[in-house]
Design an enzyme around this catalytic site. Structure first.
Site, PDB file in Angstrom:
ATOM      1  N   LYS B  76       0.773  -1.213  -0.129  1.00  0.00           N
ATOM      2  CA  LYS B  76       0.174  -0.141  -0.003  1.00  0.00           C
ATOM      3  C   LYS B  76       0.908   1.339  -0.014  1.00  0.00           C
ATOM      4  O   LYS B  76       2.516   1.071   0.832  1.00  0.00           O
ATOM      5  CB  LYS B  76      -1.190   0.358   0.967  1.00  0.00           C
ATOM      6  CG  LYS B  76      -1.929   1.274   1.599  1.00  0.00           C
ATOM      7  CD  LYS B  76      -3.335   0.602   2.601  1.00  0.00           C
ATOM      8  CE  LYS B  76      -3.897   2.322   2.733  1.00  0.00           C
ATOM      9  NZ  LYS B  76      -5.159   1.855   3.779  1.00  0.00           N
ATOM     10  N   SER B 151     -10.295   2.253   2.548  1.00  0.00           N
ATOM     11  CA  SER B 151      -9.216   3.249   1.957  1.00  0.00           C
ATOM     12  C   SER B 151      -8.201   1.946   0.900  1.00  0.00           C
ATOM     13  O   SER B 151      -7.601   2.297  -0.257  1.00  0.00           O
ATOM     14  CB  SER B 151      -8.638   3.600   2.820  1.00  0.00           C
ATOM     15  OG  SER B 151      -7.401   3.532   4.341  1.00  0.00           O
ATOM     16  N   SER B 175     -10.023  -0.100   6.940  1.00  0.00           N
ATOM     17  CA  SER B 175      -9.947  -0.466   5.465  1.00  0.00           C
ATOM     18  C   SER B 175      -9.021  -1.363   4.811  1.00  0.00           C
ATOM     19  O   SER B 175      -8.748  -1.500   3.923  1.00  0.00           O
ATOM     20  CB  SER B 175      -8.896   1.582   5.190  1.00  0.00           C
ATOM     21  OG  SER B 175      -9.372   2.213   6.089  1.00  0.00           O
TER      22      SER B 175
END
Lengths: 481, 494
Positions: B76, B151, B175
């Site tokens: 990420k 997210s 998330s």
């Protein structure tokens, strides 16, 4: 109307730690810009603070030194504001729960022409740990401002007093005392030029007798005691005149200009920031246990108050002498070393506070750089005590020591300062003097005490200053019966 | 091969059936083919990636390697990786090249894993659909019209579309788990403090936690073995002994491997707000757990309805302060023209941050302001303790809590962007877990048909007690031994 000034101080002391408050970067002063700024100092994305244990130890030392309340748990908060030298956009400080709570410091306010010296207890409100900001550098590059983050994150202990001081002299006496104390316990190098010890002074005035505080203005960043004195005096006068002219005081932050000797408002309260304090979620609450305090206490030197008491009880010094000698750790250490080397305490005190101190002042030297060591001074005092030399001769020996002419006995020998203590020799001198000064003898016998002193003087002169004055006195008295 | 487990890939690498370079190139090829559509990765650097693959092969050749050596992973873009552009999907950090590694990144480096690239995300992890990214939305591999959740939407799509063997994510309010539910894979948010946050760009410090996103519970266990561990650079990192999260997996076979397990079902998780099709899938999954030997207990989390309002006070408060460092002074976006310092700040931040980030900075600044602090921030902190206390009570009656991870299946792109509150409700079942600091996990539990007849994945959430990750992974693994939801792949990506 009679006015009274009310003063409180906030002092930022830079802690003597190897690394920064929340990172491993070095805190050495004077390095090239941004060479001591690690990823945490620059506040790169993703970095986190880790509390410096050494800084916590410094805070505990200070708390112990002022006999403060220390909460078992204190909290780090974020003080949020934007400024180019504040890399994170917030400063990590302590807000609601500081590491050091209420304590006290006793100050000695020196005598002036009109007032006697006195002692006063100044209450400490709190002391908390925080990190310093970096520095903005203007003008290094044409038309640009630079940022040096070497100082960003340097550990500070902010020490806050109650509004207990009532004159510039008291404020300066407090600042000096605090300055010595933080050096005494080894948490701050006290270097005011490099900004290691900076004072913000809150000043307000009120009609004498009133118990309501006036509106205060804060004089920022005073880095010398002289400027502090000047700034407070100017500010006090300015506030009194403003009020007497029918004006009002606006709460404000002011700066002192040493060139003009004036204070000038920097920003008013309306422009003040809302710092949006909240507990820093990146740091756990700081726990200080009784065991931590005991461990730190064992590392601490004897505190000035304790040493002062010991000088009175153990060495029978007056409390004035004891307090003067403990005004600085280096002076106290010197005195203790002198006594340890065999000097008589009262005499050592007189010499350290008198001749030595005067000579150091005259040559602008610190006692740690004194050319005359404590051992040498002790050796000199021993020669006075055993009647080898007189007090007057001792002063010459001291000069010799200062000039590096050798050790005590060698200087006495070289300068021929040995005192005559042989009763027979002194009696011979007395006889000569009496014979040559019959007029004085008659005066004395007629009741004129002064004549006796003149005769002693003649005897000393005849011995070229080497006769033991006490013996001269004694023998002369016996002779004149 | 793209559907192989990490264990299988590890075995193939160890036995030299395939090299890390070959495996990596296979993924890079898939990425070249699919990423332009799916937009899962925001930064790909083949040279760096292949250099790591070659290094991994060299390690394997010497025999000095571990279970993840040579395995290509997606990271990420919230994790700082030395030499890699690290953006948090924000214009603010569009050109920021990190000079240092996050703890998570250095742990994977030490394990010999290969970094395939940095994945798309909601800007600064603020969002539940990946639509707040400066680099554009991410397609849900199950239905390109729909969002992958957020997210960690890029990592989610990368795992679901098999554009990586596994990925990392972070979870502040859901998330990892909500995208895992929407994209049909296994995602674990560990106990707060288990994985170091050092180098992980902060959104809300007291809630942020990194975790694995992978095909199965077993894969997550292998990932967590690398990610978890004390780090003195993070003061909130918990100093406890390292665990092997795979240690109990082998025992999850045979009849009733979960005999005696008490599963708590919070009645508040099966009330208003949960779509009927998701509820049906969850009920079926619970029935499967009964067959595996578990007992069902009803529990209550009475303050769960307060978790969203509490979160939207606390997270923005922390974010407003955490994001102050993006001021254009030292790195990141700086406005091209300005007349003075204040204008530089204002223009740089106005240009560098997107609408959702600005919204949260404004909320956070407001709730921390003098005069509002007690009513908002302090009150929210008090309620946060009540929410955590709810779980303490519930765990007196059960070993784990189960329920949905998200209230519905993946929604259409653009469907909720104009209604922030509807978007915030996506985290109805996940946020309380972050507020309490507990571990939570989502595993694929089946599919629900949407109105157009498309099958969309549904995740089952498993919430454990503090540091109970090993047990949760066993529970997920036991289910995955008797179901195959986790091995199913979206059509057209194989």
């Amino acid at each position: 109307m009679q006015w009274e000034v009310v003063i409180g101080l906030e002092t930022h002391t830079q802690l003597q730690t190897k690394s920064k408050q929340f990172s491993g970067a070095s805190t050495t002063y004077g390095a090239d810009p941004n060479t001591q700024a690690c990823e945490v100092s620059i506040a790169l994305p993703g970095v986190l603070p880790v509390l410096n244990k050494e800084a916590v130890e410094c805070a505990i030392k200070f708390g112990l030194a002022i006999e403060a309340e220390m909460a078992p748990r204190s909290v780090f908060s974020r003080k949020n504001y934007f400024y180019p030298d504040l890399p994170k956009g917030y400063q990590i400080s302590q807000f609601e729960l500081p590491v050091v709570g209420k304590g006290k410091i006793t100050i000695q306010v020196p005598a002036t022409k009109n007032t006697e010296a006195y002692e006063k207890v100044i209450n400490i409100t709190r002391a908390h740990l925080e990190e310093d900001a970096g520095k903005s550098v203007h003008g290094a590059v044409e038309g640009m401002s630079g940022i040096d983050l070497n100082r960003a994150g340097t550990p500070l202990l902010e020490i806050v007093t109650e509004p207990d001081m009532r004159s510039a002299a008291e404020a300066v006496a407090y600042a000096k005392k605090l300055h010595e104390l933080v050096q005494w316990i080894g948490i701050c190098d006290g270097n005011m030029q490099e900004g290691s010890f900076r004072c913000d002074v809150n000043v307000s005035v009120r009609p004498k007798g009133s118990d309501k505080l006036g509106t205060r203005r804060e004089i920022k960043n005073l880095n010398s005691f002289k400027f502090m004195q000047q700034a407070i005096e100017y500010e006090t006068q300015w506030q009194i005149e403003t009020l007497e002219d029918g004006g009002t005081i606006q709460q404000a932050t002011v700066l002192f200009n040493p060139d003009t000797g004036e204070t000038r408002a920097m920003r008013s309260k309306e422009e003040a920031n809302d710092y949006r304090y909240f507990p820093d979620p990146d740091l756990l609450p700081l726990e200080v246990t009784e065991a931590d305090k005991a461990r730190v206490k064992a590392l601490m030197p004897e505190l000035p108050q304790a040493l002062q008491a010991r000088l009175v009880s153990e060495y029978q010094l007056s409390s004035y002498d004891a307090s003067t000698l403990t005004a600085s750790r280096s002076q106290a250490d010197y005195f203790v070393a002198t006594v340890a080397a065999g000097a008589e305490p009262k005499q050592a005190a007189n010499w350290v506070m008198g001749a030595l101190s005067a000579k150091l002042n005259a040559e602008e030297k610190s006692i740690v750089d004194s050319p005359v060591s404590a051992a040498q001074l002790a050796a000199l005092l021993k020669r006075i005590a055993d009647n080898t030399i007189s007090n007057n001769a001792a002063k010459q020996v001291f000069e010799g020591l200062w000039a590096g002419e050798g050790e005590v006995d060698a200087i006495i020998e070289a300068k021929g300062l040995k005192q005559v203590s042989d009763t027979g020799a002194i009696e011979a001198i007395i006889n000569e003097v009496l014979a040559a000064n019959q007029a004085m003898v008659d005066e004395y016998k007629a009741g004129k005490e002064k004549a006796f002193n003149a005769l002693v003087g003649q005897c000393m002169k005849a011995s070229k200053g080497k006769a033991n004055p006490a013996q001269v006195n004694e023998l002369l008295k016996a002779k004149l019966g | 091969m793209i559907n192989s487990s990490l264990k299988q890939l590890g075995q193939q690498l160890a036995s030299k059936q395939v090299s890390s370079v070959e495996l990596t190139q296979a993924y890079l090829q898939r990425m070249a083919q699919l990423n332009p559509t799916i937009n899962a990765y925001v930064t790909i650097d083949e040279d760096k990636t292949l250099a790591q693959a070659r290094a991994a092969d060299a390690r394997i050749a010497t025999g000095d390697f571990g279970p993840l050596t040579g395995i290509p992973l997606a990271q990420k873009d919230i994790f700082c990786a030395k030499g890699w552009r690290t953006t948090c999907s924000s214009k603010m950090l569009e050109t920021f090249i990190s000079p240092y590694d996050a703890h998570v990144i250095s742990q994977f480096d030490a394990a010999g894993a290969v970094n395939l690239g940095k994945t798309n995300m909601d800007e600064f992890a603020m969002g539940s659909s990946n639509e707040t990214s400066y680099f554009g939305g991410v397609k849900n591999p199950w239905d390109f019209d729909r969002v992958p959740g957020g997210s960690s939407g890029g990592s989610a799509a990368a795992v679901a579309a098999r554009l990586c063997a596994a990925a990392t994510g972070t979870d502040t309010g859901g998330s990892i788990r909500q995208p895992a539910s929407l994209c049909g894979f296994t995602g674990l948010k560990p106990t707060y403090g288990l994985v170091s946050r050092y180098g992980m760009i902060a959104f809300a410090s007291s809630l942020d936690q990194a975790g694995p996103m992978a095909k199965s519970a077993e894969d997550c266990a292998l990932m967590l073995n690398v990610m978890a561990g004390f780090d003195e650079r993070d003061s909130t990192s918990v100093n406890r002994e390292k665990e092997d999260y795979t240690r109990g997996l082998a025992a999850m076979t045979g009849e009733q491997p979960l005999k005696g397990l008490r599963i708590g079902l919070p009645k508040e998780y099966f009330a208003e707000g949960l779509s009927a099709d998701v509820a049906k899938v969850i009920e079926t999954a619970i029935a499967e757990y009964k067959k595996l030997g578990a007992e069902i207990v009803e529990v209550s989390l009475p303050n769960n309805n307060l978790s969203i309002p509490v979160y939207y006070v606390l997270a923005p408060a922390e974010a407003s302060s955490n994001l102050s460092r993006y001021d254009g002074v030292r790195y990141g976006h700086r406005a091209a023209e300005y007349n003075d310092l204040m204008e530089m700040y204002m223009k740089s931040r106005a240009e560098g941050f997107g609408a959702e980030v600005k919204r949260r900075i404004l909320i956070g600044t407001y709730v921390l302001s003098a005069g509002y602090y007690d009513a908002y921030y302090l009150k929210a902190q008090q309620i946060r303790r009540l929410i955590a206390q709810d779980f303490v009570e519930a765990f007196k009656h059960c070993d784990v809590i189960m329920g949905p991870a998200a209230p519905s299946t993946a929604f259409k792109a653009g469907e909720k962007t104009s209604d922030p509150v509807a978007m915030y409700l996506e985290d109805l079942y996940t946020i309380a877990v972050n507020l309490a600091g507990l571990p939570g996990m989502s595993i694929p539990a089946g599919f629900a048909q949407n109105s157009e007849g498309k099958a969309l994945p549904v995740g089952l959430q498993i919430i454990g007690n503090y540091f109970d990750e090993a047990r949760m992974l066993e529970i997920g693994h036991a289910y995955q031994q008797v179901t195959d939801w986790h091995t199913q792949m979206p059509e057209g990506i194989a």
